[in-house]
Write an enzyme that holds these catalytic residues in place. Structure first.
Site, PDB file in Angstrom:
ATOM      1  N   PRO A  88     -28.955  11.217 -32.404  1.00 37.48           N
ATOM      2  CG  PRO A  88     -27.358   9.638 -31.800  1.00 37.48           C
ATOM      3  CD  PRO A  88     -27.670  10.660 -32.838  1.00 37.48           C
ATOM      4  CD  GLU A 115     -17.594   8.192 -33.042  1.00 39.82           C
ATOM      5  OE1 GLU A 115     -18.405   8.318 -32.114  1.00 39.82           O
ATOM      6  OE2 GLU A 115     -17.325   7.094 -33.561  1.00 39.82           O
ATOM      7  NE  ARG A 153     -48.723   8.266 -43.567  1.00 38.66           N
ATOM      8  CZ  ARG A 153     -49.765   8.143 -42.771  1.00 38.66           C
ATOM      9  NH1 ARG A 153     -49.840   8.854 -41.663  1.00 38.66           N
ATOM     10  NH2 ARG A 153     -50.745   7.326 -43.079  1.00 38.66           N
ATOM     11  CG  ASP A 168     -52.755   6.831 -39.871  1.00 44.44           C
ATOM     12  OD1 ASP A 168     -53.336   5.824 -40.293  1.00 44.44           O
ATOM     13  OD2 ASP A 168     -52.113   7.618 -40.579  1.00 44.44           O
TER      14      ASP A 168
HETATM   15  N1  SAH Z   1     -21.446   9.391 -31.595  1.00 45.49           N
HETATM   16  C1  SAH Z   1     -22.773   9.902 -31.695  1.00 45.49           C
HETATM   17  C2  SAH Z   1     -23.587   9.090 -32.677  1.00 45.49           C
HETATM   18  C3  SAH Z   1     -23.161   9.304 -34.095  1.00 45.49           C
HETATM   19  S1  SAH Z   1     -24.093   8.363 -35.191  1.00 45.49           S
HETATM   20  C4  SAH Z   1     -23.449   9.839 -30.326  1.00 45.49           C
HETATM   21  O1  SAH Z   1     -23.134   8.938 -29.547  1.00 45.49           O
HETATM   22  O2  SAH Z   1     -24.319  10.664 -30.035  1.00 45.49           O
HETATM   23  C5  SAH Z   1     -23.767   9.172 -36.720  1.00 45.49           C
HETATM   24  C6  SAH Z   1     -24.874  10.043 -37.247  1.00 45.49           C
HETATM   25  O3  SAH Z   1     -26.018   9.247 -37.504  1.00 45.49           O
HETATM   26  C7  SAH Z   1     -25.336  11.156 -36.332  1.00 45.49           C
HETATM   27  O4  SAH Z   1     -24.566  12.321 -36.494  1.00 45.49           O
HETATM   28  C8  SAH Z   1     -26.774  11.365 -36.766  1.00 45.49           C
HETATM   29  O5  SAH Z   1     -26.893  12.283 -37.844  1.00 45.49           O
HETATM   30  C9  SAH Z   1     -27.193   9.996 -37.261  1.00 45.49           C
HETATM   31  N2  SAH Z   1     -27.987   9.251 -36.271  1.00 45.49           N
HETATM   32  C10 SAH Z   1     -27.619   8.131 -35.616  1.00 45.49           C
HETATM   33  N3  SAH Z   1     -28.583   7.677 -34.800  1.00 45.49           N
HETATM   34  C11 SAH Z   1     -29.617   8.537 -34.933  1.00 45.49           C
HETATM   35  C12 SAH Z   1     -30.902   8.630 -34.325  1.00 45.49           C
HETATM   36  N4  SAH Z   1     -31.312   7.733 -33.427  1.00 45.49           N
HETATM   37  N5  SAH Z   1     -31.707   9.643 -34.691  1.00 45.49           N
HETATM   38  C13 SAH Z   1     -31.303  10.566 -35.588  1.00 45.49           C
HETATM   39  N6  SAH Z   1     -30.082  10.547 -36.196  1.00 45.49           N
HETATM   40  C14 SAH Z   1     -29.250   9.552 -35.866  1.00 45.49           C
END
Ligand code: SAH
Length: 262
Positions: A88, A115, A153, A168
């Site tokens: 994220p 995490e 795609r 699109d």
């Molecule tokens: N503690 C981290 C979030 C971990 S979520 C933080 O606050 O940044 C666990 C896993 O889910 C991440 O390592 C990632 O691979 C995936 N993930 C969660 N949300 C995501 C998002 N919005 N985009 C891409 N991968 C995501």
């Protein structure tokens, strides 16, 4: 184009590889795709891939060694691939990024859990960090699927007519026009006459108008951030003046109807 997903849940991808557009693209050898189990690269008998965070606190962190070994193995098999970490905290994924990815040789997609991954993985082993939006999932697997589907795609030959991707939403700078199919009347709502007319010029005009007005109503930010064409400006002016005359007519009548004054 080759996709290699690194995950502790490779089974999540079995159905994904088999169905729909991605399944057909694999079947036609336009893309290849596989999911590697990070646990296979753990060295202990429990195949541990996570550990407690240094500094304390809740949650677990993905250990660096199994992940690093998995990434190195994937890089050896697909040396031309770009390595993406789904997180994220990464650059927000969008259609433009998908388009720029579609011309590349392949991707190794690293899915975190818990995490997230040990920070040292991000330094030398990952080319880009990618986020699919400002919200938190429990793992990177769904994010990887989203990236794979959006990119696949756009790989030449995957969609029937090349232009179905060009039209699109987000491919140009407008949302796509509204769509209708049979029946011509559904629950009292009629398909616009022009779409049944067979007049291709008028249909193109209607679709352009639908695109511009929908973008204006649903995603005005897309219009604010770019120069409008003369045709778009004319159209929006025309709509503004129509709205203005409705408002003027209403004001002249007064706003004392039961639904007024909200
Ligand atoms: N503690 C981290 C979030 C971990 S979520 C933080 O606050 O940044 C666990 C896993 O889910 C991440 O390592 C990632 O691979 C995936 N993930 C969660 N949300 C995501 C998002 N919005 N985009 C891409 N991968 C995501």
């Amino acid at each position: 184009m080759d996709f290699t997903v690194l995950t502790i849940f490779p089974d999540m991808f079995h159905e994904f590889w088999d169905y729909g557009m991605v399944g057909r693209a694999i079947g036609r050898k336009l893309i290849s795709a596989s999911a590697m189990d990070i646990r296979e690269f753990a060295s202990d008998k429990h195949r541990t891939t996570d550990d407690r965070p240094y500094g304390g606190g809740c949650g677990m962190v993905m250990k660096p060694e199994p992940l690093a070994r998995a990434i190195q193995e994937a890089k050896q098999t697909s040396p031309l691939s770009t390595t993406l970490l789904l997180t994220p905290q990464g650059r927000p994924f969008n259609q433009e990024m998908a388009r720029s990815f579609a011309g590349q040789d392949g991707f190794i997609l690293v899915c975190g859990r818990y995490e997230g991954v040990d920070e040292r993985i991000c330094h030398d082993l990952v080319d880009h960090e990618v986020s699919i939006g400002d919200y938190i999932l429990t793992g990177g697997e769904l994010a990887a699927m989203i990236v794979i589907e959006a990119v696949t795609r756009l790989v030449p030959g995957v969609l029937g007519g090349e232009d179905s991707a060009e039209l699109d939403s987000f491919s140009g700078e407008l949302l796509e026009h509204a769509h209708f199919t049979r029946p011509p009347v559904f629950e009292g709502q009629q398909v616009p006459d022009v779409l049944l007319s067979g007049n291709h010029r008028e249909i193109e005009k209607w679709r352009f108008e639908s695109s511009v007005v929908r973008t204006f109503l649903k995603r005005p930010d897309l219009l604010e951030n770019r120069a409008l064409s003369r045709r778009e400006v004319e159209l929006l002016k025309e709509w503004c003046s129509r709205i203005e005359s409705i408002v003027q007519a209403q004001s002249a009548r007064g706003t004392d109807s039961p639904s007024g004054g909200q």
